[in-house]
Design an enzyme around this catalytic site. Structure first.
Site, short mmCIF file in Angstrom:
data_model
loop_
_atom_site.label_atom_id
_atom_site.label_comp_id
_atom_site.label_asym_id
_atom_site.label_seq_id
_atom_site.Cartn_x
_atom_site.Cartn_y
_atom_site.Cartn_z
N LYS A 35 27.66 121.25 -15.71
CA LYS A 35 26.60 120.23 -15.86
C LYS A 35 26.97 119.26 -16.97
O LYS A 35 27.90 119.52 -17.75
CB LYS A 35 25.27 120.93 -16.17
CG LYS A 35 25.26 121.73 -17.47
CD LYS A 35 24.01 122.59 -17.56
CE LYS A 35 24.01 123.40 -18.84
NZ LYS A 35 22.91 124.39 -18.84
N TYR A 256 28.18 101.87 -46.07
CA TYR A 256 26.78 101.45 -46.00
C TYR A 256 25.91 102.33 -46.89
O TYR A 256 26.07 103.55 -46.93
CB TYR A 256 26.27 101.56 -44.56
CG TYR A 256 26.83 100.52 -43.64
CD1 TYR A 256 26.59 99.15 -43.86
CD2 TYR A 256 27.60 100.88 -42.54
CE1 TYR A 256 27.10 98.20 -43.00
CE2 TYR A 256 28.12 99.93 -41.68
CZ TYR A 256 27.87 98.58 -41.92
OH TYR A 256 28.38 97.64 -41.08
C1 LIG Z 1 23.60 125.60 -19.06
C2 LIG Z 1 23.29 126.87 -18.36
C3 LIG Z 1 24.17 127.95 -18.42
C4 LIG Z 1 25.42 127.94 -19.30
O1 LIG Z 1 25.04 128.12 -20.64
P1 LIG Z 1 26.13 128.29 -21.80
O2 LIG Z 1 25.34 128.65 -23.00
O3 LIG Z 1 26.80 126.95 -21.94
O4 LIG Z 1 27.07 129.33 -21.35
C5 LIG Z 1 23.88 129.08 -17.69
N1 LIG Z 1 22.76 129.15 -16.94
C6 LIG Z 1 21.88 128.13 -16.86
C7 LIG Z 1 20.67 128.27 -16.03
C8 LIG Z 1 22.10 126.97 -17.58
O5 LIG Z 1 21.22 125.96 -17.50
#
Ligand SMILES: *Cc1c(COP(=O)(O)O)cnc(C)c1O
Length: 373
Positions: A35, A256
């Site tokens: 994702k 800055y």
């Molecule tokens: C993002 C996600 C994962 C992976 O999580 P990590 O902490 O990056 O391993 C697994 N299951 C779901 C439902 C997620 O949304």
């Protein structure tokens, strides 16, 4: 010459980290979670390193489409399921498996016309309280879903809120496993933290694990354990160069807001990387940067295109010296140098996840493939 800032994607690290996920759950299948454009690495760029997974899990149909364009014929799971009824047509067309977490999604499926029944993952809310049916509502949702002609196999899924923490997963795992005890269907429980910390138990491993951040070489439970502890390797290096060196006198200020004041004569390095590249603007003085592999502290405020570092520990540094913001640094005397993204993130009060996802569009990316022969 283009601006010297660049992100490198290390295919060997992705291969290694995926293998590491497998060794923690040798009997389970692995969803590589990609994702957010593969946590900022780029789906197309990580594909070669992660295509050995059993499936890919993500949120956006557009990202699923990109995987199909790469000719990935295997499973793809939409972790939040569909957002509107029309998305189901895309699931049918692209052969996507999808999470079902609410009654509305079941209603939409019941109305959906499809030649091929869908593989779905029914989600239980075991305490995270974002998505899913409560244990009390789960069994009737399962019965309703299982009865639909639009549905092929129903698998069971939940997500842990504290897999990285001392409080752990016991209550949630117990709720899930007892509610599902006599339901058929494959099970999926573990994100990276649960896989690394709790998957010794075969019931927790289940049939599918869902590692995300560990595949990219960050630790899900830093600072308790760093990536080296879990034998993970960074899949991304963000590196640049010094584009200027300043000689400060005591009393001179930097950047800055004149946030930093020199208390002695010192050399200051200017690195071509700023918040418009995704480097966090709130990185405080003291955040580590590698200059030619030597650790030096950031000083002064992060600006849009530049950061400034104290070169006292790197007296040889000059314009053109390599600056590593995170990931693999240059070798020193034949020794590899490393700046874990988790360590940078920790200084900034955030997690490696956020930094890797935030690397911006304008940063050129190069994919480094393992050497053959
Ligand atoms: C993002 C996600 C994962 C992976 O999580 P990590 O902490 O990056 O391993 C697994 N299951 C779901 C439902 C997620 O949304």
């Amino acid at each position: 010459m283009p601006r010297p800032l660049e992100a490198l994607i290390h295919v060997d690290a992705l291969l290694h980290n995926l293998q590491c996920a497998r060794t923690h759950a040798p009997d389970a299948r692995v969803w590589a979670v990609v994702k957010a454009n593969a946590y900022g690495h780029g789906i197309e760029r990580v594909f070669e390193g992660l295509r050995g997974a059993d499936g890919f899990a993500l949120l956006d149909i557009a990202e699923a489409q990109r995987l199909r364009q790469l000719d990935w014929r295997g499973p793809i799971l939409l972790l939040e399921g569909v957002f509107e009824p029309r998305d189901l047509e895309w699931c049918s067309r692209l052969g996507l498996w999808h999470v079902v977490h609410c009654d509305e999604q079941i209603d939409w499926l019941a109305q959906h016309k499809t030649e091929w029944p869908h593989r779905v993952f029914l989600k239980m809310n075991t305490g995270m309280n974002r998505l899913g049916f409560t244990p009390a509502a789960f069994r009737s949702a399962w019965a309703r879903l299982s009865a639909l002609t639009q549905v092929d196999e129903v698998s069971l899924i939940t997500h842990f809120s504290d897999a990285d923490a001392p409080s752990g997963i016991d209550q949630q795992a117990q709720a899930f496993l007892s509610t599902c005890a006599d339901l058929s269907g494959e099970r999926s429980l573990c994100n990276s933290a649960a896989l690394l910390r709790h998957a010794q138990d075969p019931a927790i491993r289940g049939d599918w694990v869902r590692p995300g951040v560990m595949l990219y070489g960050a630790s899900p439970d830093y600072p308790e354990h760093d990536a080296a502890h879990w034998k993970l390797e960074p899949a991304m290096t963000l590196h640049s160069e010094l584009i200027a060196v300043q000689h400060l006198q005591a009393g001179d200020t930097v950047g800055y807001g004149s946030l930093f004041t020199a208390d002695r004569p010192m050399r200051l390095g200017v690195v071509a990387c700023g918040y418009a590249d995704g480097y966090p603007r709130h990185a405080p003085s003291g955040t580590p940067v590698l200059i030619d592999g030597v650790r030096v502290p950031l000083i002064g405020r992060v600006s849009m295109d530049m950061i400034t570092v104290d070169l006292s520990a790197a007296p040889e540094a000059q314009v053109g010296s390599e600056a590593t913001l995170w990931g693999r640094g240059p070798q020193i005397n034949g020794q590899a140098t490393l700046l874990p993204i988790d360590e940078v993130a920790h200084h900034c009060g955030t997690v490696g996840y956020e930094l890797m996802c935030a690397v911006s569009q304008r940063v050129p990316v190069e994919v480094l493939r393992p050497h053959h022969g």
